[in-house]
Motif scaffolding. Structure first.
Motif, PDB file in Angstrom:
ATOM      1  N   TYR A 126      36.203 -24.059  25.983  1.00 50.96           N
ATOM      2  CA  TYR A 126      36.838 -24.748  25.387  1.00 50.96           C
ATOM      3  C   TYR A 126      36.810 -25.430  24.203  1.00 50.96           C
ATOM      4  N   CYS A 127      35.940 -25.311  23.522  1.00 47.00           N
ATOM      5  CA  CYS A 127      35.215 -25.526  22.151  1.00 47.00           C
ATOM      6  C   CYS A 127      33.979 -24.745  21.532  1.00 47.00           C
ATOM      7  N   CYS A 141      31.591 -26.110  20.211  1.00 45.31           N
ATOM      8  CA  CYS A 141      30.333 -26.765  20.300  1.00 45.31           C
ATOM      9  C   CYS A 141      29.351 -26.402  19.742  1.00 45.31           C
ATOM     10  N   SER A 194      31.636 -31.640  16.915  1.00 42.77           N
ATOM     11  CA  SER A 194      31.674 -30.978  18.611  1.00 42.77           C
ATOM     12  C   SER A 194      32.712 -32.312  19.120  1.00 42.77           C
ATOM     13  N   GLN A 201      36.186 -31.390  18.151  1.00 43.18           N
ATOM     14  CA  GLN A 201      36.714 -29.783  18.896  1.00 43.18           C
ATOM     15  C   GLN A 201      37.489 -30.611  20.159  1.00 43.18           C
ATOM     16  N   ILE A 202      37.060 -31.685  20.602  1.00 40.60           N
ATOM     17  CA  ILE A 202      37.358 -31.969  21.614  1.00 40.60           C
ATOM     18  C   ILE A 202      37.945 -32.713  21.695  1.00 40.60           C
ATOM     19  N   GLU A 203      38.990 -33.632  20.785  1.00 45.06           N
ATOM     20  CA  GLU A 203      39.620 -34.447  20.691  1.00 45.06           C
ATOM     21  C   GLU A 203      40.442 -33.205  19.705  1.00 45.06           C
ATOM     22  N   GLU A 218      29.740 -25.898  26.578  1.00 42.00           N
ATOM     23  CA  GLU A 218      29.594 -27.273  27.136  1.00 42.00           C
ATOM     24  C   GLU A 218      28.455 -27.962  28.043  1.00 42.00           C
ATOM     25  N   VAL A 237      30.801 -32.155  27.770  1.00 38.41           N
ATOM     26  CA  VAL A 237      32.595 -32.282  27.451  1.00 38.41           C
ATOM     27  C   VAL A 237      33.519 -32.343  28.383  1.00 38.41           C
ATOM     28  N   LEU A 279      37.082 -34.726  29.207  1.00 35.28           N
ATOM     29  CA  LEU A 279      37.912 -33.982  29.298  1.00 35.28           C
ATOM     30  C   LEU A 279      38.750 -34.245  30.730  1.00 35.28           C
TER      31      LEU A 279
END
Length: 168
Positions: free
Chosen positions: A51-52, A54, A79, A82-84, A106, A117, A121
């Motif tokens: 998803y990211c 990272c 990273s 990007q997660i946020e 991840e 990660v 999530l």
């Protein structure tokens, strides 16, 4: 009372290899897809990993030219930024996400920096998180009809598509 056939159709949308944070990501198209999932009845999503992006400064794959310019200001914590971003992006469809599994990006962040990660999530979006390989069975039932199970074997894949069948 009989219903229209469309009421019995379900759409399962797999999504993955988004790589939020990479320069080539079409964020507007991604947002349109998420809006479509949110607005379309009988539609659910399954997250397939990566998803990211990272990839931080210490990573041998790091290339400043390959980073989305909106994340340049977050180089010291890229990273997590990007997660946020991904949490905010997926929030509108969190009730439509059946499960999300990790990808190699991840997993690399988890093993290298102890940042999980998938745990973030799962907690922030209140969704189910599977493992690197996940088996899922869905049962669809209809009034007056039998339940139809559908089995899913979910795996992100590996080898960056270099091996025969990796993209499958």
């Amino acid at each position: 009372k009989f219903r229209k056939k469309e009421e019995y159709r379900a759409k399962i949308i797999p999504f993955g290899d988004i790589h939020i944070g990479a320069a080539g990501v079409n964020k507007s198209y991604l947002k349109k897809t998420i809006d479509w999932i949110e607005e379309t009845p009988n539609t659910w999503a399954i997250g397939m990993g990566d998803y990211c992006d990272c990839i931080d400064i210490k990573d041998k794959r790091f290339d400043i030219k390959a980073i989305d310019k909106s994340f340049i200001k977050d180089l010291d914590n890229i990273s997590l930024a990007q997660i946020e971003y991904m949490v905010d992006l997926l929030e509108p469809i969190r009730d439509k996400i059946l499960v999300m599994i990790p990808g190699n990006h991840e997993d690399k962040l988890r093993t290298r920096y102890s940042i999980d990660v998938m745990k973030v999530l799962g907690k922030d979006l209140k969704i189910k998180v599977g493992g690197f390989e996940t088996y899922m069975r869905l049962k669809f039932s209809r009034d007056q009809f039998h339940a139809t199970p559908v089995n899913f074997w979910l795996h992100h894949g590996w080898f960056a598509g270099r091996k025969i069948g990796a993209k499958v």
